[in-house]
Design an enzyme around this catalytic site. Structure first.
Site, short mmCIF file in Angstrom:
data_model
loop_
_atom_site.label_atom_id
_atom_site.label_comp_id
_atom_site.label_asym_id
_atom_site.label_seq_id
_atom_site.Cartn_x
_atom_site.Cartn_y
_atom_site.Cartn_z
N GLU A 15 0.81 -1.21 0.00
CA GLU A 15 0.00 0.00 0.00
C GLU A 15 0.85 1.27 0.00
OE1 GLU A 15 -4.04 -0.55 2.11
OE2 GLU A 15 -2.62 -1.62 3.35
N SER A 174 -6.04 -3.01 1.29
CA SER A 174 -6.34 -2.63 -0.11
C SER A 174 -6.71 -3.83 -0.98
CB SER A 174 -5.19 -1.86 -0.74
OG SER A 174 -5.06 -0.58 -0.15
N TYR A 245 -9.52 1.65 -6.23
CA TYR A 245 -8.67 2.78 -6.64
C TYR A 245 -8.89 3.27 -8.07
CZ TYR A 245 -6.62 1.73 -2.18
OH TYR A 245 -6.45 1.51 -0.83
N ARG A 284 -11.19 2.83 11.07
CA ARG A 284 -12.36 2.63 10.21
C ARG A 284 -12.78 1.19 10.39
NH1 ARG A 284 -10.83 2.29 4.70
NH2 ARG A 284 -11.48 0.14 4.89
N ASP A 286 -15.10 -1.87 9.41
CA ASP A 286 -15.84 -2.31 8.22
C ASP A 286 -16.75 -3.49 8.54
OD1 ASP A 286 -14.07 -0.50 7.09
OD2 ASP A 286 -13.03 -1.96 5.83
N GLU A 300 -13.56 -6.14 9.44
CA GLU A 300 -12.20 -5.83 9.89
C GLU A 300 -12.12 -4.43 10.44
OE1 GLU A 300 -9.20 -4.94 7.17
OE2 GLU A 300 -10.53 -3.96 5.74
N GLY A 306 -7.31 4.63 4.58
CA GLY A 306 -7.01 5.56 3.48
C GLY A 306 -7.42 6.96 3.88
P1 ATP Z 1 -8.93 -2.57 3.29
O1 ATP Z 1 -8.43 -1.91 2.04
O2 ATP Z 1 -10.30 -2.06 3.67
O3 ATP Z 1 -7.96 -2.59 4.40
P2 ATP Z 1 -8.50 -5.47 3.13
O4 ATP Z 1 -7.44 -5.66 2.11
O5 ATP Z 1 -8.12 -5.52 4.55
O6 ATP Z 1 -9.27 -4.10 2.84
P3 ATP Z 1 -11.00 -7.00 3.39
O7 ATP Z 1 -11.76 -5.79 3.77
O8 ATP Z 1 -10.84 -8.06 4.40
O9 ATP Z 1 -9.58 -6.59 2.78
O10 ATP Z 1 -11.67 -7.67 2.11
C1 ATP Z 1 -11.76 -6.95 0.88
C2 ATP Z 1 -13.12 -7.11 0.26
O11 ATP Z 1 -13.37 -8.50 -0.06
C3 ATP Z 1 -14.28 -6.73 1.14
O12 ATP Z 1 -14.50 -5.34 1.15
C4 ATP Z 1 -15.42 -7.53 0.48
O13 ATP Z 1 -15.82 -6.93 -0.75
C5 ATP Z 1 -14.75 -8.83 0.13
N1 ATP Z 1 -14.84 -9.81 1.23
C6 ATP Z 1 -13.85 -10.10 2.09
N2 ATP Z 1 -14.21 -11.06 2.96
C7 ATP Z 1 -15.47 -11.40 2.65
C8 ATP Z 1 -16.40 -12.34 3.19
N3 ATP Z 1 -16.05 -13.13 4.21
N4 ATP Z 1 -17.65 -12.40 2.63
C9 ATP Z 1 -17.99 -11.59 1.60
N5 ATP Z 1 -17.14 -10.69 1.04
C10 ATP Z 1 -15.90 -10.59 1.54
MG MG Z 2 -8.08 -3.91 5.92
MG MG Z 3 -11.56 -3.76 4.04
MG MG Z 4 -6.38 -1.35 5.39
#
Ligand code: ATP
Ligand code: MG
Ligand code: MG
Ligand code: MG
Length: 339
Positions: A15, A174, A245, A284, A286, A300, A306
């Protein structure tokens, strides 16, 4: 007296570029009558760039190489009142930089070592939040050594969750390295990808239906406030890197159109999670809202979300009455607050 602020950006994670985008916005918004801000970009190799190289990196949007060893630069960071570690992902958002700054005795924006480390790791987060009684999807942990020595055991564990499922590096953001796996045959490449990025991988059951994705901004230390709930809408199968993005692929709706009872439940759960994880400053949180079943599942917690002027976190706090400049100022004040 003006406060001297060191703004850290870039960093070693996937990131890096996202962080530099956030940093440009924050640099433009910290009021100059109150703060003397020095940006330092951390290269992808983890070295801290001197001023001219930092300026170049901010302009070009990336710093693959260059810089000094971290410890040299931290010693010279002693002259600052606070650090704003605007870093996402491992080696920035995960407690490592927070540990360094704690040792150096410099106050900093955001969560400390514990909150940062636990929130960065999706498995640790799930374990802590489960013990706090917060609803989440079912999940399993796998570690790289197991994947190398006994891949069938990992595949069998994944299959327990049913398909589709999500495979994610435990410590990233991300959506980097995340795959949605629809059948057993797709597991192997998804696990290979996730393990190329992390030693720990989380397997997650998918929500029963495609969820609505809603987020809450939390601001504060030991008496935090929760913003109104916001929603992300997009056409893609899930909220992947490209959708996050690429201009126009996702839209943000604040406040989200939800039954008041659901919004309240989400906001209250966000505050409980913030406390359970010992977060500070900002996060944040989610969630997945499964409209068909009425379930609210915590996905999470991002301790350094961001932070561009168009990112979700500032938008959420704007709905709570904080303009962007006011928000970054408040974050520095929270960093300096006695706890
Ligand atoms: P961020 O950029 O918010 O830090 P991240 O890389 O930590 O994101 P997650 O938020 O865990 O990733 O997952 C990314 C996306 O994948 C979610 O926003 C959702 O669209 C999808 N997703 C992840 N886990 C699940 C799940 N268990 N069920 C349904 N969709 C999911
Ligand atoms: Mg995350
Ligand atoms: Mg996320
Ligand atoms: Mg993050």
């Amino acid at each position: 007296m003006k406060r001297r602020i060191l703004l850290l950006a870039g960093g070693q994670s996937g990131e890096h570029e996202v962080s530099l985008m956030s940093a440009r916005s924050v640099l433009g918004a910290l009021p100059r009558d109150r703060f003397d801000v020095t940006p330092v970009v951390i290269s992808k190799e983890g070295r801290w760039l001197p001023p001219t190289e930092t300026q170049k990196a901010l302009e070009s949007g990336a710093a693959p190489t260059g810089g000094d060893l971290v410890l040299h630069r931290v010693a010279s960071a002693e002259g600052y009142d606070a650090v704003f570690p605007l870093l996402h992902g491992p080696m920035g958002e995960d407690g490592t930089v927070q540990g360094l700054l704690t040792l150096a005795g410099i106050p900093f924006v955001g969560s400390g070592v514990l909150g940062s480390a636990v929130s960065m790791d999706k498995v640790m987060t799930k374990q802590v939040l489960a013990s706090a009684g917060i609803p989440q999807v079912a999940w399993r942990l796998a570690v790289r050594r197991e994947w190398q020595r006994a891949p069938q055991a990992v595949e069998a564990r994944a299959a327990e969750l049913g398909f589709p499922l999500f495979v994610k590096p435990a410590n990233l953001g991300s959506s980097v390295g995340i795959s949605k796996v629809s059948a057993a045959a797709e597991l192997r490449p998804a696990l290979d990808l996730a393990f190329s990025l992390d030693r720990r991988v989380i397997l997650e059951a998918m929500t029963a239906h495609k969820p609505r994705e809603v987020e809450v901004g939390v601001l504060g230390n030991d008496a935090p406030i929760a913003s109104p709930v916001g929603e992300l809408r997009f056409e893609a199968d899930f909220y992947d890197y490209e959708t996050k993005y690429t201009e126009g692929l996702a839209t943000m709706h604040v406040p989200a159109d939800l039954p008041p009872e659901v919004s309240e439940r989400i906001r209250e759960t966000a505050l409980r999670a913030f406390r359970a994880l010992d977060c500070a400053g900002l996060a944040r949180v989610d969630f997945f809202y499964v409209e068909e079943t009425g379930e609210v599942l915590l996905n999470e917690v991002n301790t350094m979300p961001g932070f561009t002027t168009t990112s979700m976190y500032p938008k959420l706090l704007e709905a709570a009455g904080y303009g962007y400049s006011e928000l970054v100022t408040r974050l520095v004040e929270l960093a300096l607050e006695e706890r």
